[in-house]
Design a protein around this motif. Sequence first.
Motif, PDB file in Angstrom:
ATOM      1  N   CYS A  12       6.610   8.029   7.456  1.00  0.00           N
ATOM      2  CA  CYS A  12       6.913   6.607   7.314  1.00  0.00           C
ATOM      3  C   CYS A  12       5.878   5.982   6.373  1.00  0.00           C
ATOM      4  N   VAL A  13       6.320   5.385   5.285  1.00  0.00           N
ATOM      5  CA  VAL A  13       5.415   4.848   4.267  1.00  0.00           C
ATOM      6  C   VAL A  13       5.711   3.368   4.074  1.00  0.00           C
ATOM      7  N   THR A  14       4.676   2.545   4.101  1.00  0.00           N
ATOM      8  CA  THR A  14       4.892   1.114   3.892  1.00  0.00           C
ATOM      9  C   THR A  14       5.140   0.812   2.419  1.00  0.00           C
ATOM     10  N   GLY A  15       5.834  -0.295   2.179  1.00  0.00           N
ATOM     11  CA  GLY A  15       6.013  -0.748   0.808  1.00  0.00           C
ATOM     12  C   GLY A  15       4.678  -1.031   0.141  1.00  0.00           C
ATOM     13  N   GLU A  16       3.756  -1.629   0.880  1.00  0.00           N
ATOM     14  CA  GLU A  16       2.430  -1.922   0.331  1.00  0.00           C
ATOM     15  C   GLU A  16       1.710  -0.640  -0.068  1.00  0.00           C
ATOM     16  N   LYS A  17       1.821   0.398   0.741  1.00  0.00           N
ATOM     17  CA  LYS A  17       1.184   1.668   0.404  1.00  0.00           C
ATOM     18  C   LYS A  17       1.790   2.247  -0.870  1.00  0.00           C
ATOM     19  N   CYS A  18       3.100   2.123  -1.028  1.00  0.00           N
ATOM     20  CA  CYS A  18       3.730   2.583  -2.275  1.00  0.00           C
ATOM     21  C   CYS A  18       3.131   1.874  -3.474  1.00  0.00           C
ATOM     22  N   ARG A  19       2.999   0.556  -3.389  1.00  0.00           N
ATOM     23  CA  ARG A  19       2.444  -0.212  -4.515  1.00  0.00           C
ATOM     24  C   ARG A  19       1.007   0.183  -4.795  1.00  0.00           C
ATOM     25  N   VAL A  20       0.226   0.376  -3.733  1.00  0.00           N
ATOM     26  CA  VAL A  20      -1.183   0.739  -3.888  1.00  0.00           C
ATOM     27  C   VAL A  20      -1.310   2.116  -4.543  1.00  0.00           C
ATOM     28  N   LEU A  21      -0.509   3.082  -4.101  1.00  0.00           N
ATOM     29  CA  LEU A  21      -0.595   4.419  -4.687  1.00  0.00           C
ATOM     30  C   LEU A  21      -0.251   4.387  -6.176  1.00  0.00           C
ATOM     31  N   LEU A  22       0.775   3.631  -6.541  1.00  0.00           N
ATOM     32  CA  LEU A  22       1.141   3.535  -7.952  1.00  0.00           C
ATOM     33  C   LEU A  22       0.047   2.822  -8.747  1.00  0.00           C
ATOM     34  N   ARG A  23      -0.506   1.771  -8.182  1.00  0.00           N
ATOM     35  CA  ARG A  23      -1.554   1.009  -8.885  1.00  0.00           C
ATOM     36  C   ARG A  23      -2.815   1.852  -9.080  1.00  0.00           C
ATOM     37  N   ARG A  24      -3.110   2.715  -8.115  1.00  0.00           N
ATOM     38  CA  ARG A  24      -4.300   3.570  -8.218  1.00  0.00           C
ATOM     39  C   ARG A  24      -4.051   4.843  -9.021  1.00  0.00           C
ATOM     40  N   GLY A  25      -2.833   5.024  -9.482  1.00  0.00           N
ATOM     41  CA  GLY A  25      -2.526   6.229 -10.241  1.00  0.00           C
ATOM     42  C   GLY A  25      -2.500   7.487  -9.400  1.00  0.00           C
ATOM     43  N   ARG A  26      -2.121   7.354  -8.115  1.00  0.00           N
ATOM     44  CA  ARG A  26      -2.124   8.512  -7.222  1.00  0.00           C
ATOM     45  C   ARG A  26      -0.747   9.172  -7.181  1.00  0.00           C
ATOM     46  N   GLU A  27      -0.299   9.587  -8.376  1.00  0.00           N
ATOM     47  CA  GLU A  27       0.966  10.309  -8.436  1.00  0.00           C
ATOM     48  C   GLU A  27       0.905  11.615  -7.656  1.00  0.00           C
ATOM     49  N   ASP A  28      -0.315  12.176  -7.479  1.00  0.00           N
ATOM     50  CA  ASP A  28      -0.436  13.403  -6.701  1.00  0.00           C
ATOM     51  C   ASP A  28      -0.047  13.180  -5.247  1.00  0.00           C
TER      52      ASP A  28
END
Length: 325
Positions: free
Chosen positions: A43-59
């Motif tokens: 289960c992934v929050t929308g906020e976590k999705c935005r944070v991962l993309l903003r931090r460049g955590r494509e891994d």
Amino acid sequence: MSNRRPCVSVFMDVEDPIHLLADDAALELAEVFDRARVRGSFCVTGEKCRVLLRRGREDVVEALRKHCLGLHTDTHSRHPTTMERLADLPFGQGCKAALEAERPGFESFVSAFGRPPAFWGGAGNTWAPEITDALKALGIPAYAYALTQVPEHQVHRFNGVLAFPQHVSVSEAEWADDDLASAAAERVFAALRERAGAWTGLFVGHPTRFRFPSFWDGAFFGGQTAPNFESLEPVAPELYDRARGNLARFLVRLREAAAIEGLDDVTPTLERWIPAGEGERRFFREQTPLALHAAARWPVHRPDLRADGIVEKTLALESTLEVEG
């Protein structure tokens, strides 16, 4: 659902938008699942999705993408929570408010993973019946951690949406202790035997809580709306390694004993539904209010939150309750 072996979906909640080590933990725990050849339901929050993309955590995104993924609300503990937002609204107005609240998370999820969520999971058991209308509008077929109650915690349908209960859970502190992890594993297998082949929802923790001794969202507790985050000190590396190792060994053992399916694999197998009978509806009327009132006591919620309105709106939809036929 008929499987010769028990059918289990294994859940984790990925939600901490604050700590960088929580990103690493999400990646590393997804890899634990991969090495065990177990497809998790994250289960992934929308906020976590935005944070991962903003931090460049494509891994991290790529590691999670291999698994079944659900939306864990848009912002989790930020106020108003799902219950706080919807508790006092009439149903029709609440449906609009629920859709407005969840659409940003849905869009962020699709931006990150390139596909819609397979299910929705309430944050801290925050839920209200209007969520089901929002899920139908967004094309999300199911909700997990269901507070709607039927006998034997069966999978059911409510207001046209599949509802998956949580049956058994293991805490991060248990994984970090060899003796507690062993006892927890036996508790899980006892629950599987008791359920005699029915689908079982198993929760195994939050990546952030494998890495930190307390929750990331303590600043939101008690309805606080202007939190000042303090960075948490991580647990000792040996505790983190022990917790991951115990989880890994458990997942291998579980794979040998049960059919482990992502929730998106389970959903298509549920095809025949019938209206709930009087006994099931009576159970629903008696037990669902208890679950809703308990959820309103989540420490994040404002102290004066009451679930009475949510209970009333939920029970008003009793006629939509369906069970497997």
